[in-house]
Design a protein around this motif. Sequence first.
Motif, short mmCIF file in Angstrom:
data_model
loop_
_atom_site.label_atom_id
_atom_site.label_comp_id
_atom_site.label_asym_id
_atom_site.label_seq_id
_atom_site.Cartn_x
_atom_site.Cartn_y
_atom_site.Cartn_z
N GLN A 191 0.82 -1.22 0.00
CA GLN A 191 0.00 0.00 0.00
C GLN A 191 0.85 1.27 0.00
N GLU A 192 1.82 1.35 0.91
CA GLU A 192 2.55 2.61 1.04
C GLU A 192 3.35 2.96 -0.21
N SER A 193 4.14 2.01 -0.69
CA SER A 193 5.00 2.32 -1.85
C SER A 193 4.19 2.46 -3.13
N ASP A 194 3.14 1.67 -3.29
CA ASP A 194 2.34 1.78 -4.51
C ASP A 194 1.45 3.03 -4.49
N PHE A 195 1.03 3.47 -3.31
CA PHE A 195 0.31 4.75 -3.23
C PHE A 195 1.21 5.88 -3.71
N GLU A 196 2.50 5.77 -3.44
CA GLU A 196 3.45 6.78 -3.92
C GLU A 196 3.49 6.79 -5.46
N LEU A 197 3.38 5.62 -6.07
CA LEU A 197 3.33 5.57 -7.54
C LEU A 197 2.08 6.26 -8.08
N ILE A 198 0.96 6.05 -7.38
CA ILE A 198 -0.29 6.71 -7.79
C ILE A 198 -0.13 8.23 -7.70
N ARG A 199 0.44 8.67 -6.57
CA ARG A 199 0.63 10.11 -6.39
C ARG A 199 1.44 10.70 -7.53
N GLN A 200 2.55 10.03 -7.87
CA GLN A 200 3.42 10.54 -8.94
C GLN A 200 2.69 10.55 -10.27
N LYS A 201 1.97 9.48 -10.56
CA LYS A 201 1.27 9.36 -11.84
C LYS A 201 0.23 10.48 -11.99
N VAL A 202 -0.58 10.65 -10.95
CA VAL A 202 -1.65 11.66 -11.04
C VAL A 202 -1.05 13.07 -11.05
N ALA A 203 -0.02 13.29 -10.25
CA ALA A 203 0.59 14.63 -10.18
C ALA A 203 1.15 15.04 -11.54
N GLY A 204 1.57 14.08 -12.35
CA GLY A 204 2.18 14.40 -13.63
C GLY A 204 1.20 14.49 -14.80
N LEU A 205 -0.08 14.28 -14.55
CA LEU A 205 -1.04 14.28 -15.66
C LEU A 205 -1.26 15.69 -16.21
N PRO A 206 -1.37 15.81 -17.53
CA PRO A 206 -1.63 17.11 -18.13
C PRO A 206 -3.13 17.40 -18.30
N ASN A 207 -3.97 16.45 -17.92
CA ASN A 207 -5.42 16.64 -18.14
C ASN A 207 -6.18 16.24 -16.87
N ILE A 208 -7.46 15.94 -17.02
CA ILE A 208 -8.32 15.74 -15.86
C ILE A 208 -8.39 14.25 -15.51
N PRO A 209 -7.96 13.88 -14.30
CA PRO A 209 -8.03 12.47 -13.92
C PRO A 209 -9.43 12.04 -13.48
N ILE A 210 -9.83 10.86 -13.93
CA ILE A 210 -10.99 10.16 -13.37
C ILE A 210 -10.44 8.84 -12.84
N ILE A 211 -10.42 8.70 -11.52
CA ILE A 211 -9.79 7.55 -10.89
C ILE A 211 -10.88 6.59 -10.43
N LEU A 212 -10.76 5.33 -10.83
CA LEU A 212 -11.75 4.32 -10.47
C LEU A 212 -11.20 3.43 -9.36
N GLY A 213 -11.87 3.44 -8.19
CA GLY A 213 -11.47 2.53 -7.12
C GLY A 213 -12.05 1.17 -7.38
N GLY A 214 -11.63 0.32 -6.59
CA GLY A 214 -10.88 0.37 -5.38
C GLY A 214 -11.67 0.95 -4.18
N ASP A 215 -11.14 0.59 -2.99
CA ASP A 215 -11.74 1.16 -1.79
C ASP A 215 -11.29 2.61 -1.64
N HIS A 216 -11.90 3.32 -0.66
CA HIS A 216 -11.68 4.77 -0.59
C HIS A 216 -10.25 5.14 -0.21
N SER A 217 -9.47 4.16 0.28
CA SER A 217 -8.08 4.50 0.62
C SER A 217 -7.29 4.92 -0.62
N VAL A 218 -7.68 4.44 -1.80
CA VAL A 218 -6.91 4.79 -3.00
C VAL A 218 -7.00 6.28 -3.34
N SER A 219 -7.99 6.95 -2.73
CA SER A 219 -8.11 8.40 -2.96
C SER A 219 -7.05 9.19 -2.19
N ILE A 220 -6.41 8.56 -1.20
CA ILE A 220 -5.41 9.29 -0.40
C ILE A 220 -4.31 9.85 -1.31
#
Length: 297
Positions: A83-112
């Motif tokens: 969870q901890e290290s892969d959440f960091e990958l999500i953060r990096q991926k979303v932070a680098g997007l040039p457009n609008i993210p629509i993220i599909l969970g998963g439980d609500h922790s993935v929104s962190i």
Amino acid sequence: MTDPVSTHGLWADLYRPTFSPADSDFSIIGIPYDGAACARKGAALGPDRMRFWSTHLTPFSEDRTRLGDIRIADLGDIPISHQESDFELIRQKVAGLPNIPIILGGDHSVSIPVLQAQRERYKDQRLGLLWVDAHPDLCDEFTGSKLSHACTLRRALEFGYDPSEICMVGLRSWEDQEIDLIENGGLNVYTAVEVAERGMRSVASSVRSKLSDCDAVHISLDIDCLDPAFAPGTGIPDAGGLSTRDVITLFRELRGLPLIGMDLVEVAPPLDPSEATVFAALKIIMEYIAVHAREKQ
Ligand SMILES: [Mn+2]
């Protein structure tokens, strides 16, 4: 990804394999993870079933807004094993997007990590958050974890979201450790009871005016905001909730606000053999896209 009876392509024909985030309006990312869900699991299968049935949607919203000019890049899934290290990958991926993210969970922790990334993308700006959920998710720690799906909004506050620019709609279930923040934390709380008594048009108009000075607005929507009559396929269904109609009304009232992304979580297909929960989630996604499509026209 499609089945023999599909009537449309992936994401109602708005997706093409050649679209990249840089030339698309939206990036869809699935996070098939339900390891932080404390009760019934199944949300890990949400992204797959949402994609599957998206091939049966038409590229129109219910008010006949044509969505055909919208371009969606589907970036696939980010699987979570740690969870901890892969959440960091999500953060990096979303932070680098040039457009609008629509993220599909998963439980609500993935929104962190998603909320963390959005805070980074819009740092030094007024970033509003529309939180649509049965639960406040304001626990500091839950079942021994600070990355529980009951801690998501608490972590967001630590990332620097301003309580006065957070609107919470549909709340109706509480943990003892959340009460003080709910009552004294400066958050804008619109309970499910208030929606039932005032009507969503009125509540949505208050939400709109609270968020109207923001430079950017993210939506975090837990499908358990809906009454179990509309969305039984979720880990913790809580009676007395919103109708799908309420959510569509809420979204329609967001016109003109600077919407910069959404996460939609806790859709657990194995818990609803009718799959109505998946279709409710898809309806909400298409109506969200329609708010943008109307601005673009
Ligand atoms: Mn919830």
